[in-house]
Scaffold this active site. Structure first.
Site, PDB file in Angstrom:
ATOM      1  N   CYS A   1       0.835  -1.073  -0.032  1.00  7.94           N
ATOM      2  CA  CYS A   1       0.104   0.033  -0.180  1.00  7.94           C
ATOM      3  C   CYS A   1       0.745   1.360  -0.062  1.00  7.94           C
ATOM      4  O   CYS A   1       0.319   2.504  -0.243  1.00  7.94           O
ATOM      5  CB  CYS A   1      -0.818  -0.289   1.061  1.00  7.94           C
ATOM      6  SG  CYS A   1      -2.232  -1.544   1.169  1.00  7.94           S
TER       7      CYS A   1
ATOM      8  N   HIS B   1      -3.200   7.321   2.402  1.00  6.72           N
ATOM      9  CA  HIS B   1      -3.723   5.978   2.085  1.00  6.72           C
ATOM     10  C   HIS B   1      -5.153   5.582   2.483  1.00  6.72           C
ATOM     11  O   HIS B   1      -5.387   5.592   3.762  1.00  6.72           O
ATOM     12  CB  HIS B   1      -2.520   4.916   2.503  1.00  6.72           C
ATOM     13  CG  HIS B   1      -3.147   3.375   2.233  1.00  6.72           C
ATOM     14  ND1 HIS B   1      -3.438   3.093   0.858  1.00  6.72           N
ATOM     15  CD2 HIS B   1      -3.484   2.238   2.734  1.00  6.72           C
ATOM     16  CE1 HIS B   1      -3.832   1.851   0.837  1.00  6.72           C
ATOM     17  NE2 HIS B   1      -3.611   1.189   1.959  1.00  6.72           N
TER      18      HIS B   1
ATOM     19  N   ASN C   1     -10.219   0.203  -0.331  1.00 12.26           N
ATOM     20  CA  ASN C   1      -8.791   0.259  -0.383  1.00 12.26           C
ATOM     21  C   ASN C   1      -8.322  -0.380  -1.840  1.00 12.26           C
ATOM     22  O   ASN C   1      -8.225  -1.602  -2.071  1.00 12.26           O
ATOM     23  CB  ASN C   1      -8.036  -0.525   0.723  1.00 12.26           C
ATOM     24  CG  ASN C   1      -6.764  -0.647   0.842  1.00 12.26           C
ATOM     25  OD1 ASN C   1      -5.944  -0.195   0.077  1.00 12.26           O
ATOM     26  ND2 ASN C   1      -6.221  -1.324   1.869  1.00 12.26           N
TER      27      ASN C   1
HETATM   28  O1  UT7 Z   1      -3.770  -1.202   3.540  1.00 11.99           O
HETATM   29  C1  UT7 Z   1      -3.082  -1.946   4.060  1.00 11.99           C
HETATM   30  C2  UT7 Z   1      -3.119  -2.374   5.499  1.00 11.99           C
HETATM   31  N1  UT7 Z   1      -4.150  -2.690   5.908  1.00 11.99           N
HETATM   32  C3  UT7 Z   1      -5.082  -1.894   6.916  1.00 11.99           C
HETATM   33  O2  UT7 Z   1      -4.517  -0.914   7.204  1.00 11.99           O
HETATM   34  C4  UT7 Z   1      -6.194  -2.584   7.517  1.00 11.99           C
HETATM   35  C5  UT7 Z   1      -6.016  -2.288   8.893  1.00 11.99           C
HETATM   36  N2  UT7 Z   1      -7.209  -3.233   9.529  1.00 11.99           N
HETATM   37  C6  UT7 Z   1      -8.663  -2.879   9.559  1.00 11.99           C
HETATM   38  O3  UT7 Z   1      -8.556  -1.753   8.755  1.00 11.99           O
HETATM   39  C7  UT7 Z   1      -9.304  -3.288  10.453  1.00 11.99           C
HETATM   40  O4  UT7 Z   1      -8.689  -4.262  11.530  1.00 11.99           O
HETATM   41  C8  UT7 Z   1     -10.432  -4.214   9.635  1.00 11.99           C
HETATM   42  C9  UT7 Z   1     -11.407  -3.390   9.009  1.00 11.99           C
HETATM   43  C10 UT7 Z   1      -9.910  -5.086   8.873  1.00 11.99           C
HETATM   44  C11 UT7 Z   1     -11.254  -5.175  10.910  1.00 11.99           C
HETATM   45  O5  UT7 Z   1     -11.809  -3.831  11.882  1.00 11.99           O
HETATM   46  P1  UT7 Z   1     -11.875  -4.073  13.411  1.00 11.99           P
HETATM   47  O6  UT7 Z   1     -12.470  -2.992  14.006  1.00 11.99           O
HETATM   48  O7  UT7 Z   1     -10.215  -4.344  13.480  1.00 11.99           O
HETATM   49  O8  UT7 Z   1     -12.500  -5.598  13.572  1.00 11.99           O
HETATM   50  P2  UT7 Z   1     -11.672  -6.850  14.256  1.00 11.99           P
HETATM   51  O9  UT7 Z   1     -10.953  -7.739  13.256  1.00 11.99           O
HETATM   52  O10 UT7 Z   1     -11.078  -6.530  15.741  1.00 11.99           O
HETATM   53  O11 UT7 Z   1     -13.214  -8.042  14.486  1.00 11.99           O
HETATM   54  C12 UT7 Z   1     -14.140  -7.526  15.492  1.00 11.99           C
HETATM   55  C13 UT7 Z   1     -15.496  -8.423  15.119  1.00 11.99           C
HETATM   56  C14 UT7 Z   1     -14.983  -9.818  15.297  1.00 11.99           C
HETATM   57  O12 UT7 Z   1     -16.020 -10.563  15.724  1.00 11.99           O
HETATM   58  P3  UT7 Z   1     -15.963 -11.082  17.289  1.00 11.99           P
HETATM   59  O13 UT7 Z   1     -14.810 -11.827  17.447  1.00 11.99           O
HETATM   60  O14 UT7 Z   1     -15.831  -9.853  18.076  1.00 11.99           O
HETATM   61  O15 UT7 Z   1     -17.237 -11.601  17.420  1.00 11.99           O
HETATM   62  C15 UT7 Z   1     -15.023 -10.160  13.812  1.00 11.99           C
HETATM   63  O16 UT7 Z   1     -15.205 -11.552  13.603  1.00 11.99           O
HETATM   64  O17 UT7 Z   1     -15.769  -7.946  13.972  1.00 11.99           O
HETATM   65  C16 UT7 Z   1     -15.930  -9.301  13.253  1.00 11.99           C
HETATM   66  N3  UT7 Z   1     -15.991  -9.175  11.767  1.00 11.99           N
HETATM   67  C17 UT7 Z   1     -16.999  -8.733  11.063  1.00 11.99           C
HETATM   68  N4  UT7 Z   1     -18.279  -8.495  11.263  1.00 11.99           N
HETATM   69  C18 UT7 Z   1     -19.093  -8.275  10.190  1.00 11.99           C
HETATM   70  C19 UT7 Z   1     -14.743  -8.980  10.934  1.00 11.99           C
HETATM   71  N5  UT7 Z   1     -15.412  -8.672   9.825  1.00 11.99           N
HETATM   72  C20 UT7 Z   1     -16.372  -8.561   9.744  1.00 11.99           C
HETATM   73  C21 UT7 Z   1     -17.393  -8.181   8.792  1.00 11.99           C
HETATM   74  N6  UT7 Z   1     -18.970  -7.953   9.129  1.00 11.99           N
HETATM   75  N7  UT7 Z   1     -17.080  -7.911   7.657  1.00 11.99           N
END
Ligand code: UT7
Length: 332
Positions: free
Chosen positions: A116, A256, A286
């Site tokens: 990225c 980004h 993204n």
């Molecule tokens: O560009 C290159 C670098 N990449 C980035 O900068 C991405 C960085 N990361 C992120 O943007 C975020 O971490 C994500 C958008 C990928 C995820 O968001 P988050 O707020 O960090 O969520 P999380 O991974 O901590 O997950 C929280 C909950 C989980 O459920 P439980 O375990 O709390 O029950 C996940 O299973 O949200 C759940 N979850 C979803 N729920 C509905 C994960 N993805 C989804 C989804 N829809 N699409």
């Protein structure tokens, strides 16, 4: 002798027509428009459809329009650098395919892979060719067809990424405009959090790797999130401090577009209000190497000669960095 700098003479972007909405994603994975919007800021993204359509198609469209818009003969291009994580093929370089598609027969070209952060790494590299005084027209393109490496059964990644890209034309100037400074960083220890497990020389493709879905993006989202927030903000604060730039001196932050919450945290740390932050994550998601040139393209009409822009990125590798750019022209 006056110092030669690289100045951006024009910007063009390209996104495919197909719009993948949050609503359509709810038919593919267990998710909701509300979750995606509040956690990422994304509403829709573009997808390149069709047989034999690689990243070079996106990039060539952007470069063709750029050359037309800036009145540049393709034969005048000395060098084209393509930042991409989704090359058409492992070899030859996608840059070679783009120069062929646009008729830049006198240019040498190559790819740069910094995930990225690809566009800012390539912009900084391209500007240094100009600064030598030996090169007069350098095209820097950042483009990705992320849909080619995304598992549309994995709700943690498929909601984030999209396809698109953009290109800039660099030329020399002895005036105080253009690429003024850059800080680029990488740390391969980040590999465990964000990578593609198979398809490279370490784990070539086999039936087993395909069956295991190892040719898709693997991301530990919350770990990457924490590194992204800290590093993108740190490097942006560092480039401002070492150039004695205050928040009021900055016309635009061009971040980004990975997650709106990462963008907000970076802007807060720099003391920059949301009205000065370029944002298009809601409509493109993204696009990896494409996000920053697509932002510049979207906001070009709002840019003025002399505007100070801070470009900032974070991505797989890990890679991250910041570029201070002084915009060189008023848009119509
Ligand atoms: O560009 C290159 C670098 N990449 C980035 O900068 C991405 C960085 N990361 C992120 O943007 C975020 O971490 C994500 C958008 C990928 C995820 O968001 P988050 O707020 O960090 O969520 P999380 O991974 O901590 O997950 C929280 C909950 C989980 O459920 P439980 O375990 O709390 O029950 C996940 O299973 O949200 C759940 N979850 C979803 N729920 C509905 C994960 N993805 C989804 C989804 N829809 N699409």
């Amino acid at each position: 002798m006056d110092k030669i700098r690289a100045v951006i003479k024009g910007i063009c972007g390209y996104v495919p027509d197909y719009i993948l909405t949050n609503e359509e994603l709810t038919s593919l994975v267990e998710t909701s428009d509300e979750w995606i919007t509040t956690r990422t800021g994304i509403k829709e993204r573009r997808i390149l459809k069709g047989e034999d359509q690689g990243t070079s198609v996106i990039a060539a469209e952007a470069v063709k329009e750029l050359l037309e818009k800036t009145g540049t003969d393709p034969l005048e291009i000395d060098l084209l650098i393509c930042a991409t994580t989704t090359p058409d093929m492992p070899f030859p370089a996608t840059g070679n395919l783009i120069t062929d598609a646009v008729g830049a027969k006198n240019a040498f070209s190559y790819d740069l892979q910094a995930a990225c952060s690809g566009f800012i790494f390539a912009l900084s590299t391209g500007s240094q060719f100009i600064e030598t005084g030996k090169y007069n027209k350098v095209v820097v393109v950042g483009a990705d067809k992320m849909s080619s490496i995304i598992d549309y059964k994995d709700r943690t990644t498929c909601i984030i990424f999209g396809d698109g890209g953009g290109a800039v034309l660099l030329e020399p100037t002895t005036e105080e405009f253009g690429v003024m400074d850059s800080i680029l960083k990488s740390d391969g220890a980040g590999v465990c959090h964000l990578h593609m497990k198979a398809g490279g020389s370490r784990r070539p493709a086999t039936h087993q790797t395909i069956e295991n879905g190892e040719h898709f993006v693997y991301q530990e989202g919350s770990a990457v999130f924490k590194f992204a927030v800290t590093n993108m903000a740190d490097v942006s604060a560092e480039i401002m401090a070492r150039n004695k730039l205050k928040a009021e001196d900055i016309a635009w932050l061009v971040p980004h577009q990975a997650n709106k919450r990462i963008i907000d945290a970076t802007a807060n740390r720099m003391g920059i209000g949301s009205e000065k932050v370029m944002l298009n994550i809601h409509k493109y998601g993204n696009t990896t190497s494409g996000t920053i040139p697509l932002c510049l393209w979207d906001y070009e009409s709002k840019l003025h000669k002399g505007d100070n822009l801070i470009l900032a990125a974070f991505g797989g590798g890990f890679t991250w960095g910041s570029v201070w750019l002084k915009w060189a022209y008023d848009s119509a």
